[in-house]
Design an enzyme around this catalytic site. Sequence first.
Site, PDB file in Angstrom:
ATOM      1  N   GLY A  31      29.730 -97.642  17.231  1.00  0.00           N
ATOM      2  CA  GLY A  31      29.588 -96.302  16.647  1.00  0.00           C
ATOM      3  C   GLY A  31      28.247 -95.654  16.923  1.00  0.00           C
ATOM      4  O   GLY A  31      27.509 -96.076  17.809  1.00  0.00           O
ATOM      5  N   LEU A  33      27.949 -92.651  18.180  1.00  0.00           N
ATOM      6  CA  LEU A  33      28.309 -92.409  19.576  1.00  0.00           C
ATOM      7  C   LEU A  33      27.422 -91.366  20.238  1.00  0.00           C
ATOM      8  O   LEU A  33      27.058 -90.362  19.631  1.00  0.00           O
ATOM      9  CB  LEU A  33      29.775 -91.959  19.648  1.00  0.00           C
ATOM     10  CG  LEU A  33      30.777 -92.947  19.049  1.00  0.00           C
ATOM     11  CD1 LEU A  33      32.198 -92.398  19.168  1.00  0.00           C
ATOM     12  CD2 LEU A  33      30.683 -94.317  19.697  1.00  0.00           C
ATOM     13  N   HIS A  34      27.072 -91.639  21.503  1.00  0.00           N
ATOM     14  CA  HIS A  34      26.309 -90.701  22.320  1.00  0.00           C
ATOM     15  C   HIS A  34      27.031 -90.539  23.651  1.00  0.00           C
ATOM     16  O   HIS A  34      28.109 -91.125  23.855  1.00  0.00           O
ATOM     17  CB  HIS A  34      24.863 -91.176  22.478  1.00  0.00           C
ATOM     18  CG  HIS A  34      24.736 -92.619  22.902  1.00  0.00           C
ATOM     19  ND1 HIS A  34      25.181 -93.070  24.123  1.00  0.00           N
ATOM     20  CD2 HIS A  34      24.255 -93.718  22.252  1.00  0.00           C
ATOM     21  CE1 HIS A  34      24.949 -94.360  24.229  1.00  0.00           C
ATOM     22  NE2 HIS A  34      24.398 -94.788  23.095  1.00  0.00           N
ATOM     23  N   HIS A  37      28.444 -93.705  25.408  1.00  0.00           N
ATOM     24  CA  HIS A  37      29.759 -94.160  24.927  1.00  0.00           C
ATOM     25  C   HIS A  37      30.865 -93.254  25.474  1.00  0.00           C
ATOM     26  O   HIS A  37      31.921 -93.719  25.896  1.00  0.00           O
ATOM     27  CB  HIS A  37      29.816 -94.105  23.396  1.00  0.00           C
ATOM     28  CG  HIS A  37      28.856 -95.014  22.691  1.00  0.00           C
ATOM     29  ND1 HIS A  37      27.775 -94.538  21.998  1.00  0.00           N
ATOM     30  CD2 HIS A  37      28.834 -96.359  22.556  1.00  0.00           C
ATOM     31  CE1 HIS A  37      27.124 -95.555  21.458  1.00  0.00           C
ATOM     32  NE2 HIS A  37      27.740 -96.671  21.783  1.00  0.00           N
ATOM     33  N   GLN A  61      26.734-110.501  15.296  1.00  0.00           N
ATOM     34  CA  GLN A  61      25.860-110.435  16.475  1.00  0.00           C
ATOM     35  C   GLN A  61      24.439-110.000  16.128  1.00  0.00           C
ATOM     36  O   GLN A  61      23.609-109.812  17.014  1.00  0.00           O
ATOM     37  CB  GLN A  61      26.466-109.547  17.559  1.00  0.00           C
ATOM     38  CG  GLN A  61      26.502-108.070  17.235  1.00  0.00           C
ATOM     39  CD  GLN A  61      27.325-107.306  18.262  1.00  0.00           C
ATOM     40  OE1 GLN A  61      28.536-107.431  18.322  1.00  0.00           O
ATOM     41  NE2 GLN A  61      26.662-106.500  19.088  1.00  0.00           N
TER      42      GLN A  61
HETATM   43  P1  AMP Z   1      27.278-100.281  21.426  1.00  0.00           P
HETATM   44  O1  AMP Z   1      27.901 -99.259  20.528  1.00  0.00           O
HETATM   45  O2  AMP Z   1      25.810-100.155  21.568  1.00  0.00           O
HETATM   46  O3  AMP Z   1      27.748-101.682  21.105  1.00  0.00           O
HETATM   47  O4  AMP Z   1      27.842 -99.976  22.883  1.00  0.00           O
HETATM   48  C1  AMP Z   1      29.216 -99.887  23.131  1.00  0.00           C
HETATM   49  C2  AMP Z   1      29.437 -99.801  24.618  1.00  0.00           C
HETATM   50  O5  AMP Z   1      28.767 -98.641  25.132  1.00  0.00           O
HETATM   51  C3  AMP Z   1      28.875-101.008  25.386  1.00  0.00           C
HETATM   52  O6  AMP Z   1      29.766-101.353  26.438  1.00  0.00           O
HETATM   53  C4  AMP Z   1      27.571-100.467  25.914  1.00  0.00           C
HETATM   54  O7  AMP Z   1      27.131-101.127  27.082  1.00  0.00           O
HETATM   55  C5  AMP Z   1      27.943 -99.020  26.221  1.00  0.00           C
HETATM   56  N1  AMP Z   1      26.746 -98.186  26.288  1.00  0.00           N
HETATM   57  C6  AMP Z   1      25.734 -98.111  25.397  1.00  0.00           C
HETATM   58  N2  AMP Z   1      24.770 -97.266  25.829  1.00  0.00           N
HETATM   59  C7  AMP Z   1      25.188 -96.798  27.038  1.00  0.00           C
HETATM   60  C8  AMP Z   1      24.636 -95.922  28.002  1.00  0.00           C
HETATM   61  N3  AMP Z   1      23.465 -95.328  27.823  1.00  0.00           N
HETATM   62  N4  AMP Z   1      25.354 -95.671  29.130  1.00  0.00           N
HETATM   63  C9  AMP Z   1      26.556 -96.268  29.333  1.00  0.00           C
HETATM   64  N5  AMP Z   1      27.127 -97.116  28.457  1.00  0.00           N
HETATM   65  C10 AMP Z   1      26.454 -97.389  27.332  1.00  0.00           C
END
Ligand code: AMP
Length: 281
Positions: A31, A33-34, A37, A61
């Site tokens: 979540g 989200l940017h 994501h 984790q």
């Molecule tokens: P997280 O919500 O941080 O667990 O990330 C969820 C998914 O989004 C994971 O597969 C991350 O590697 C991917 N993700 C996070 N930041 C970025 C980014 N800046 N560019 C591309 N994918 C991302």
Amino acid sequence: MQTVHSIKQLRQIIRSWQQAEEKVGFVPTMGNLHQGHLSLVQKAKKCTDRVVVSIFVNPTQFGAGEDFSSYPRTDLEDQNKLYNAQVDVLFLPEKEEIYFTDASTEITVRGLSDSHCGTTRNGHFTGVATIVCKLFNIVQPDRAFFGKKDFQQLLVIRRMVRDLNIPVTIEAVPTMREADGLAMSSRNGYLTPEQTAQAPKLFQALQSARDAILVGNEKYTEIEQQQINWLRQFGFQPDYFSICHSDNLKPAKTSDTRLVIITAAILGKTRLIDNLDFIKA
Ligand code: AMP
């Protein structure tokens, strides 16, 4: 878009898609989200017929003293973003839906989980592999989409899928960056304005190291140390800065061509990670 909280309801929806021979894409997230994501969602939309996104801040984790309780939770904004991105289902479970209180099974991807982030974040990748395996069993996607931003995580998941014969294709998506080069991350919100101005130096260090290698510098240990020293000047406390083989994160040999430079550094109270993969001709 439907928001679903229970595994049972999610499975009913997915079964109906599978009966219609529709391919299912899956994007697991925590979540807040940017655009990073959302780039995974866009790729999933292109490659599959139906897209499921999960939002679950996975407690297992996070280590003791890490930011589990303060991790940004922005469910309503996230829901709007996913609706606008035309996601089919948001899976938004409570912790109780996911974990049995007496759960006794974990997945550890030995070796790959022990270096780099695994050294300082003890148990982190076991938490990641276990939740991702559970989510794969719940969703049973044809394809799952992961960001290269978390490069070590991507390799851990690929290895788990291979070793356990999980019938899913893993797709890697390039890192989305701010205009100044800073990799987008939910944790960037922890940075003060001054730290936000310094943070892009992490990517600059990766680029300098890559450029040195591409012009023929083969003294990898020296390059790593130079960049660590350079980052320290700007208030970073580097955890590691390593030139590695991009298939297994082993220290790169000068004969290796598939390389990734991977780094983690603390800036103020925030642990930033980034990496740069490239081919050395
Ligand atoms: P997280 O919500 O941080 O667990 O990330 C969820 C998914 O989004 C994971 O597969 C991350 O590697 C991917 N993700 C996070 N930041 C970025 C980014 N800046 N560019 C591309 N994918 C991302």
